[in-house]
Design a protein around this motif. Structure first.
Motif, PDB file in Angstrom:
ATOM      1  N   TYR A 120       2.555  63.864  13.791  1.00 22.11           N
ATOM      2  CA  TYR A 120       1.719  63.142  14.748  1.00 22.11           C
ATOM      3  C   TYR A 120       1.428  63.956  16.005  1.00 22.11           C
ATOM      4  O   TYR A 120       0.870  63.430  16.968  1.00 22.11           O
ATOM      5  CB  TYR A 120       2.398  61.827  15.143  1.00 22.11           C
ATOM      6  N   HIS A 122      -0.570  67.001  17.665  1.00 20.24           N
ATOM      7  CA  HIS A 122      -1.747  67.835  17.422  1.00 20.24           C
ATOM      8  C   HIS A 122      -1.890  68.959  18.447  1.00 20.24           C
ATOM      9  O   HIS A 122      -2.974  69.503  18.637  1.00 20.24           O
ATOM     10  CB  HIS A 122      -3.005  66.960  17.434  1.00 20.24           C
ATOM     11  N   ARG A 297      -8.743  52.493  18.124  1.00 19.50           N
ATOM     12  CA  ARG A 297      -8.150  53.765  17.737  1.00 19.50           C
ATOM     13  C   ARG A 297      -7.767  53.714  16.259  1.00 19.50           C
ATOM     14  O   ARG A 297      -7.341  52.671  15.768  1.00 19.50           O
ATOM     15  CB  ARG A 297      -6.910  54.035  18.599  1.00 19.50           C
ATOM     16  N   TYR A 298      -7.904  54.825  15.570  1.00 20.49           N
ATOM     17  CA  TYR A 298      -7.546  54.881  14.156  1.00 20.49           C
ATOM     18  C   TYR A 298      -7.121  56.298  13.814  1.00 20.49           C
ATOM     19  O   TYR A 298      -7.351  57.239  14.575  1.00 20.49           O
ATOM     20  CB  TYR A 298      -8.721  54.442  13.281  1.00 20.49           C
ATOM     21  N   ASN A 299      -6.471  56.453  12.679  1.00 19.79           N
ATOM     22  CA  ASN A 299      -6.013  57.768  12.236  1.00 19.79           C
ATOM     23  C   ASN A 299      -6.509  57.980  10.817  1.00 19.79           C
ATOM     24  O   ASN A 299      -6.068  57.298   9.882  1.00 19.79           O
ATOM     25  CB  ASN A 299      -4.477  57.832  12.291  1.00 19.79           C
ATOM     26  N   SER A 300      -7.448  58.912  10.647  1.00 17.11           N
ATOM     27  CA  SER A 300      -8.059  59.108   9.337  1.00 17.11           C
ATOM     28  C   SER A 300      -8.590  60.535   9.203  1.00 17.11           C
ATOM     29  O   SER A 300      -9.035  61.132  10.185  1.00 17.11           O
ATOM     30  CB  SER A 300      -9.214  58.118   9.154  1.00 17.11           C
ATOM     31  N   ASN A 331     -10.591  58.690  16.774  1.00 20.82           N
ATOM     32  CA  ASN A 331      -9.800  59.163  15.644  1.00 20.82           C
ATOM     33  C   ASN A 331      -8.634  60.000  16.161  1.00 20.82           C
ATOM     34  O   ASN A 331      -8.786  61.176  16.501  1.00 20.82           O
ATOM     35  CB  ASN A 331     -10.661  59.976  14.685  1.00 20.82           C
ATOM     36  N   THR A 332      -7.450  59.389  16.198  1.00 22.59           N
ATOM     37  CA  THR A 332      -6.296  60.084  16.769  1.00 22.59           C
ATOM     38  C   THR A 332      -5.758  61.186  15.862  1.00 22.59           C
ATOM     39  O   THR A 332      -4.869  61.943  16.257  1.00 22.59           O
ATOM     40  CB  THR A 332      -5.172  59.072  17.070  1.00 22.59           C
ATOM     41  N   ALA A 333      -6.318  61.293  14.633  1.00 22.59           N
ATOM     42  CA  ALA A 333      -5.914  62.388  13.740  1.00 22.59           C
ATOM     43  C   ALA A 333      -6.456  63.720  14.240  1.00 22.59           C
ATOM     44  O   ALA A 333      -5.888  64.779  13.944  1.00 22.59           O
ATOM     45  CB  ALA A 333      -6.407  62.124  12.322  1.00 22.59           C
ATOM     46  N   SER A 335      -8.122  63.767  17.621  1.00 24.54           N
ATOM     47  CA  SER A 335      -8.272  63.644  19.063  1.00 24.54           C
ATOM     48  C   SER A 335      -6.941  63.911  19.769  1.00 24.54           C
ATOM     49  O   SER A 335      -5.866  63.725  19.195  1.00 24.54           O
ATOM     50  CB  SER A 335      -8.767  62.240  19.418  1.00 24.54           C
ATOM     51  N   TYR A 338      -3.553  60.653  22.524  1.00 21.63           N
ATOM     52  CA  TYR A 338      -2.167  60.313  22.838  1.00 21.63           C
ATOM     53  C   TYR A 338      -1.459  61.416  23.615  1.00 21.63           C
ATOM     54  O   TYR A 338      -0.505  61.142  24.346  1.00 21.63           O
ATOM     55  CB  TYR A 338      -1.402  59.997  21.552  1.00 21.63           C
TER      56      TYR A 338
END
Length: 373
Positions: A120, A122, A297-300, A331-333, A335, A338
């Motif tokens: 998690y 990045h 917010r999403y993670n993809s 997209n927190t994957a 971005s 966090y």
């Protein structure tokens, strides 16, 4: 909670004066003035700094007390009870990307010895050091790998406390100070950001942390004033359903307060929770179905589309923002949302203003992108 901190400060001051009266030494206690943080108090004594974290779930109680003692000095006498942390720490295990990013901002990236849940994180530096073996993967933030922590000879472990968590298990048996990162329970964005002053003391970067915070504070307040100059006030709904529930920011959470500072209407603005509210879909639809703007917010691995959103829940089409096309996703994957926004809340405030008040001409948002069909 503020009344508790006032009482706590008086008690600590009296204790300091009492110790001073009983000692031949000339001891001086200086309370560090915190402008926004409500769950943190810092008092500098002769030879050490006393830091108390208020328990955000039990008013009037203390979550943790830390005694920061310079590593190059003798241990002071007559210190109160607390976890002793020799500063500046050289090797730290970090449980969240949020705090990794802050440590790097403070110029102490080489003091990160291990991280939890690197999938998690990045941050390029962390990924590079993990690949090189310079930073260890210490497993889950809820149950870190003890052997890795011991192997890395960590001075401290940064872990996130949770209500009724039952403690930290075997990690507590190591005798290594656990820095409880309860900053996320602050009731204002700047209150959370101000905790960097405490973290800066731990890493010997007090001046750097103070400088960063002063810059964040100035930018945040400038943006807040700009937002309140807007003539039109639009309304907002946050996030989306996860499993059987929809988590929305409480009215007194840091995100809830940022929404208010952005001069945006929010259905839960009067709510007094500083965390998230767990609600059924029907309750959210009833209370905020007519919101002008929808941000989530999403993670993809792929960008979210409106069609994909409907495939998750066809009920989303009932929201006004969906019908008008005012749906934005982060997209927190990919971005750094966090990593950046908790201690740089002006960046999130700017996104909100860009979307809700385009007439103020701040440009395009950084984290939230308008969904395509």
């Amino acid at each position: 909670m503020n009344r508790f901190l006032i009482i706590l400060s008086v008690v600590l001051l009296c204790a300091c004066q009492s110790r001073h009266a009983q000692s031949d030494m000339s001891e001086r206690c200086d309370t560090v003035r915190l402008k926004y943080a409500s769950n943190l108090s810092i008092i500098k004594h002769s030879g050490y700094t006393e830091v108390r974290l208020a328990d955000p779930w039990n008013e009037g109680k203390t979550l943790h007390t830390y005694l920061l003692v310079p590593a190059d000095s003798a241990m002071p006498a007559n210190m109160p009870e607390g976890a002793i942390v020799r500063t500046p720490v050289k090797r730290a295990v970090m449980a969240t990307s949020v705090h990794c990013s802050l440590v790097i901002d403070m110029g102490r990236k080489d003091n990160i010895a291990g991280v939890c849940e690197p999938q998690y994180i990045h941050i390029p530096f962390i990924k590079q050091q993990l690949a090189a073996g310079a930073i260890a993967d210490c497993g889950s933030g809820m149950a870190p790998t003890i052997a890795k922590i011991i192997d890395r000879q960590a001075d401290v472990i940064f872990l996130s406390p949770f209500q009724n968590s039952g403690g930290y298990g075997k990690v507590e048996e190591l005798g290594i100070p656990i820095i409880e990162t309860a900053d996320y329970m602050e009731t204002s964005a700047l209150g959370r950001a101000e905790w960097m002053r405490f973290y800066g003391m731990i890493f010997g970067s007090e001046d750097k942390a103070d400088s960063i915070f002063s810059d964040v504070e100035r930018k945040y307040n400038d943006l807040r004033r700009l937002a309140h100059s807007a003539q039109q006030k639009r309304s907002l709904i946050m996030d989306k359903q996860t499993g059987a529930v929809w988590y929305v920011p409480g009215g007194q959470s840091s995100v809830g307060r940022i929404i208010a500072d952005a001069n945006i209407g929010y259905a839960w603005s009067d709510d007094e929770h500083s965390g998230s509210l767990s609600l059924p879909f029907e309750s959210v639809l009833e209370k905020a179905g007519d919101a002008d703007i929808w941000l989530f917010r999403y993670n993809s691995p792929k960008p979210m589309t409106r069609a994909a959103l409907l495939s998750e829940n066809g009920g989303y089409r009932q929201f006004r923002a969906f019908a008008t096309g005012m749906v934005y996703g982060c997209n927190t994957a990919i971005s750094t949302f966090y990593e950046e926004t908790p201690f740089h809340p002006h960046l999130l405030l700017r996104d909100f203003i860009c979307i809700a008040h385009p007439e103020l001409n701040l440009g395009q948002p950084k984290y939230f992108i308008l969904l395509n069909e």
